[in-house]
Scaffold this motif. Structure first.
Motif, PDB file in Angstrom:
ATOM      1  N   ASP A  54       0.817  -1.215   0.000  1.00 27.13           N
ATOM      2  CA  ASP A  54       0.000   0.000   0.000  1.00 27.13           C
ATOM      3  C   ASP A  54       0.851   1.266   0.000  1.00 27.13           C
ATOM      4  O   ASP A  54       0.421   2.313  -0.476  1.00 27.13           O
ATOM      5  CB  ASP A  54      -0.924  -0.003   1.221  1.00 27.13           C
ATOM      6  N   ASN A  55       2.065   1.172   0.567  1.00 26.07           N
ATOM      7  CA  ASN A  55       2.957   2.325   0.600  1.00 26.07           C
ATOM      8  C   ASN A  55       4.371   1.862   0.245  1.00 26.07           C
ATOM      9  O   ASN A  55       5.222   1.703   1.122  1.00 26.07           O
ATOM     10  CB  ASN A  55       2.944   2.989   1.978  1.00 26.07           C
ATOM     11  N   PRO A  56       4.629   1.630  -1.046  1.00 36.48           N
ATOM     12  CA  PRO A  56       5.900   1.019  -1.444  1.00 36.48           C
ATOM     13  C   PRO A  56       7.071   1.994  -1.570  1.00 36.48           C
ATOM     14  O   PRO A  56       8.042   1.703  -2.268  1.00 36.48           O
ATOM     15  CB  PRO A  56       5.558   0.400  -2.801  1.00 36.48           C
ATOM     16  N   ASP A  57       6.995   3.154  -0.902  1.00 29.05           N
ATOM     17  CA  ASP A  57       8.128   4.073  -0.949  1.00 29.05           C
ATOM     18  C   ASP A  57       9.323   3.451  -0.242  1.00 29.05           C
ATOM     19  O   ASP A  57       9.185   2.859   0.835  1.00 29.05           O
ATOM     20  CB  ASP A  57       7.766   5.392  -0.268  1.00 29.05           C
ATOM     21  N   PRO A  58      10.515   3.603  -0.796  1.00 27.59           N
ATOM     22  CA  PRO A  58      11.703   2.958  -0.221  1.00 27.59           C
ATOM     23  C   PRO A  58      12.002   3.432   1.198  1.00 27.59           C
ATOM     24  O   PRO A  58      11.769   4.596   1.545  1.00 27.59           O
ATOM     25  CB  PRO A  58      12.831   3.366  -1.178  1.00 27.59           C
ATOM     26  N   ASP A  59      12.511   2.529   2.002  1.00 32.09           N
ATOM     27  CA  ASP A  59      13.005   2.862   3.332  1.00 32.09           C
ATOM     28  C   ASP A  59      14.100   3.923   3.206  1.00 32.09           C
ATOM     29  O   ASP A  59      14.969   3.831   2.333  1.00 32.09           O
ATOM     30  CB  ASP A  59      13.549   1.600   4.001  1.00 32.09           C
ATOM     31  N   LEU A  60      14.078   4.900   4.097  1.00 27.18           N
ATOM     32  CA  LEU A  60      14.998   6.027   3.998  1.00 27.18           C
ATOM     33  C   LEU A  60      16.250   5.860   4.853  1.00 27.18           C
ATOM     34  O   LEU A  60      17.062   6.775   4.953  1.00 27.18           O
ATOM     35  CB  LEU A  60      14.274   7.322   4.391  1.00 27.18           C
ATOM     36  N   THR A  61      16.417   4.697   5.483  1.00 26.11           N
ATOM     37  CA  THR A  61      17.612   4.467   6.288  1.00 26.11           C
ATOM     38  C   THR A  61      18.867   4.623   5.417  1.00 26.11           C
ATOM     39  O   THR A  61      18.968   3.999   4.364  1.00 26.11           O
ATOM     40  CB  THR A  61      17.601   3.054   6.893  1.00 26.11           C
ATOM     41  N   PRO A  62      19.818   5.467   5.838  1.00 29.07           N
ATOM     42  CA  PRO A  62      21.052   5.630   5.043  1.00 29.07           C
ATOM     43  C   PRO A  62      21.779   4.299   4.873  1.00 29.07           C
ATOM     44  O   PRO A  62      21.882   3.508   5.813  1.00 29.07           O
ATOM     45  CB  PRO A  62      21.878   6.613   5.875  1.00 29.07           C
ATOM     46  N   LEU A  63      22.288   4.078   3.674  1.00 36.79           N
ATOM     47  CA  LEU A  63      22.978   2.824   3.376  1.00 36.79           C
ATOM     48  C   LEU A  63      24.488   3.033   3.357  1.00 36.79           C
ATOM     49  O   LEU A  63      24.969   4.078   2.900  1.00 36.79           O
ATOM     50  CB  LEU A  63      22.547   2.287   2.010  1.00 36.79           C
ATOM     51  N   PRO A  64      25.239   2.032   3.826  1.00 35.74           N
ATOM     52  CA  PRO A  64      26.684   2.072   3.605  1.00 35.74           C
ATOM     53  C   PRO A  64      26.969   1.925   2.119  1.00 35.74           C
ATOM     54  O   PRO A  64      26.100   1.539   1.328  1.00 35.74           O
ATOM     55  CB  PRO A  64      27.193   0.880   4.406  1.00 35.74           C
ATOM     56  N   GLN A  65      28.202   2.207   1.716  1.00 34.61           N
ATOM     57  CA  GLN A  65      28.551   2.168   0.304  1.00 34.61           C
ATOM     58  C   GLN A  65      28.270   0.799  -0.318  1.00 34.61           C
ATOM     59  O   GLN A  65      27.762   0.709  -1.440  1.00 34.61           O
ATOM     60  CB  GLN A  65      30.027   2.528   0.122  1.00 34.61           C
ATOM     61  N   ALA A  66      28.582  -0.263   0.422  1.00 33.84           N
ATOM     62  CA  ALA A  66      28.346  -1.606  -0.114  1.00 33.84           C
ATOM     63  C   ALA A  66      26.857  -1.850  -0.335  1.00 33.84           C
ATOM     64  O   ALA A  66      26.459  -2.499  -1.311  1.00 33.84           O
ATOM     65  CB  ALA A  66      28.915  -2.655   0.830  1.00 33.84           C
ATOM     66  N   GLY A  67      26.008  -1.340   0.544  1.00 36.23           N
ATOM     67  CA  GLY A  67      24.568  -1.483   0.382  1.00 36.23           C
ATOM     68  C   GLY A  67      24.053  -0.728  -0.829  1.00 36.23           C
ATOM     69  O   GLY A  67      23.186  -1.225  -1.567  1.00 36.23           O
ATOM     70  N   SER A  68      24.581   0.462  -1.050  1.00 36.12           N
ATOM     71  CA  SER A  68      24.173   1.237  -2.220  1.00 36.12           C
ATOM     72  C   SER A  68      24.540   0.519  -3.515  1.00 36.12           C
ATOM     73  O   SER A  68      23.808   0.570  -4.502  1.00 36.12           O
ATOM     74  CB  SER A  68      24.835   2.617  -2.181  1.00 36.12           C
ATOM     75  N   LYS A  69      25.671  -0.166  -3.515  1.00 35.21           N
ATOM     76  CA  LYS A  69      26.089  -0.915  -4.705  1.00 35.21           C
ATOM     77  C   LYS A  69      25.091  -2.030  -5.014  1.00 35.21           C
ATOM     78  O   LYS A  69      24.764  -2.283  -6.178  1.00 35.21           O
ATOM     79  CB  LYS A  69      27.487  -1.479  -4.498  1.00 35.21           C
ATOM     80  N   ILE A  70      24.608  -2.716  -3.973  1.00 37.73           N
ATOM     81  CA  ILE A  70      23.629  -3.784  -4.193  1.00 37.73           C
ATOM     82  C   ILE A  70      22.322  -3.206  -4.714  1.00 37.73           C
ATOM     83  O   ILE A  70      21.721  -3.738  -5.662  1.00 37.73           O
ATOM     84  CB  ILE A  70      23.393  -4.573  -2.889  1.00 37.73           C
ATOM     85  N   VAL A  71      21.854  -2.118  -4.114  1.00 40.73           N
ATOM     86  CA  VAL A  71      20.600  -1.502  -4.537  1.00 40.73           C
ATOM     87  C   VAL A  71      20.687  -1.034  -5.989  1.00 40.73           C
ATOM     88  O   VAL A  71      19.763  -1.254  -6.792  1.00 40.73           O
ATOM     89  CB  VAL A  71      20.227  -0.325  -3.604  1.00 40.73           C
ATOM     90  N   ASN A  72      21.785  -0.400  -6.357  1.00 44.72           N
ATOM     91  CA  ASN A  72      21.939   0.082  -7.732  1.00 44.72           C
ATOM     92  C   ASN A  72      21.993  -1.083  -8.721  1.00 44.72           C
ATOM     93  O   ASN A  72      21.402  -1.023  -9.810  1.00 44.72           O
ATOM     94  CB  ASN A  72      23.207   0.932  -7.847  1.00 44.72           C
ATOM     95  N   ALA A  73      22.686  -2.162  -8.350  1.00 46.96           N
ATOM     96  CA  ALA A  73      22.735  -3.337  -9.219  1.00 46.96           C
ATOM     97  C   ALA A  73      21.354  -3.970  -9.355  1.00 46.96           C
ATOM     98  O   ALA A  73      20.976  -4.440 -10.437  1.00 46.96           O
ATOM     99  CB  ALA A  73      23.736  -4.347  -8.670  1.00 46.96           C
TER     100      ALA A  73
END
Length: 365
Positions: A215-234
């Motif tokens: 119902d509210n699929p907006d992404p979680d806003l918790t800051p990600l470490p660099q490795a996490g951002s790489k996974i999300v972008n991939a």
């Protein structure tokens, strides 16, 4: 969905649930034609994209564990579920040498899995990396003590962010590579671990992890470490490409494990189907499983003359690759137009779709 039956066939006494509920003599591992031969261009593209994604993820997992001197992640058996085009994802990998643990060693406490999650706002687990530690604890000290198995989800600082009961049993000594089992339904993610020394699983009904709001699929806003951002972008890149290749407009679940890639996307117009139309024959989903089938195919549901619901796997040429039983139920109207679920277990793959007042499940073993 029914991980209990999978465990039972392997000699375990377990009580699992019949729904996601994760998602293997699989929807496509086992019997049935369509396999063999060269892959078509779309499935070739999917396999190439899957390989690139898995390489990016394993590099990111190793980067995230860089300061954890005592922990290394296995490179050959992680499972990931990609849930939308915004980078909602769960990645579950085995800790190196965890498969060698005996039940007695596990009872004293051991790290078993390394996970990364990124859900929507309201997710039970804030986006980031976690270590799953399993142990047996006393629940009734005294002359007749009782014990239970628990799994703790610890962040990279060692803080316990979630704890729940789990089922643990004997493993399969002949298993060479531990298997990671993941399932997703109604926003809850669940996972299990099957190795030589032990079998571990958890269920939504003993405290599943809520990860995704339809119902509210907006992404979680918790800051990600660099490795996490790489996974999300991939994940975003892979998801977008898979939608293009499948021809679906979504929603879609992508599941990748060492056994291969599985794509489960809503068929066009699914949200408008009625039960009567389904009885006459209609497509539930667009699917791809390159290790088994050389082409993208559709799962077509119909009611047979003798009153059985049947799923037919139909390729791009209209040829039937295989047939399987289907379960169709009427339910309350869903607020979301289409909800997809998935289970990748040890002995099969199960998929389902909820749309309007209808739920369809196909589970092949």
């Amino acid at each position: 969905m029914r991980w209990k039956e999978c465990a039972s066939r392997l000699g375990h006494k377990s009580v699992f649930w019949s729904a996601l509920g994760i998602l293997v003599a699989s929807l496509l591992f086992g019997c049935g034609g369509g396999g063999g031969g060269g892959l078509t261009a779309p499935t070739q593209i999917l396999e190439q994209e899957n390989n690139s994604f898995r390489l990016a993820v394993i590099n990111a997992l190793e980067e995230a564990l860089g300061r954890q001197a005592n922990i290394k992640v296995r490179k050959d058996n992680f499972t990931a579920l990609l849930l939308d085009g915004e980078g909602s994802i769960v990645v579950v990998a085995g800790i190196e040498d965890a498969e060698k643990l005996s039940l007695e060693q596990l009872a004293r406490g051991a790290d078993v899995m390394f996970i990364f999650v990124r859900g929507t706002q309201g997710s039970q687990l804030p986006s980031g990396f976690y270590i799953v530690r399993v142990q047996q604890v006393s629940t009734s000290p005294g002359t007749a003590p009782a014990t239970q198995w628990i799994a703790q989800i610890r962040d990279m600082r060692g803080e316990v962010k979630a704890e729940t009961e789990v089922e643990v049993g004997n493993g399969n000594p002949n298993l060479q590579v531990p298997k990671i089992m993941v399932s997703f339904e109604d926003g809850y993610v669940n996972f299990g671990y099957y190795a030589g020394g032990f079998f571990l699983y958890r269920t939504r009904y003993t405290g599943g992890y809520f990860l995704y709001s339809f119902d509210n699929p907006d992404p979680d806003l918790t800051p990600l470490p660099q490795a996490g951002s790489k996974i999300v972008n991939a994940a975003k890149k892979f998801y977008k490409r898979a939608l293009e290749v499948s021809g679906s407009s979504g929603p879609m679940i992508l599941a990748t494990t060492y056994d291969g890639l599985f794509l489960h996307a809503a068929a066009p117009g699914l949200e408008n189907l009625t039960l009567d139309q389904l009885k006459q024959g209609a497509d539930m989903s667009v699917n791809s499983y390159p290790p088994k089938y050389a082409t993208i195919y559709k799962i077509r549901i119909s009611l047979s003359p003798d009153g059985r619901w049947v799923a037919k796997f139909v390729d791009e040429k209209g040829e039937i690759l295989r047939e399987a039983p289907a379960t169709v139920e009427e339910q309350q109207q869903e607020t979301q137009k289409v909800k997809l679920s998935f289970e990748w277990g040890d002995e099969r793959i199960c998929v389902d779709a909820k749309f309007g007042k209808v739920k369809v499940e196909v589970c092949i073993e």
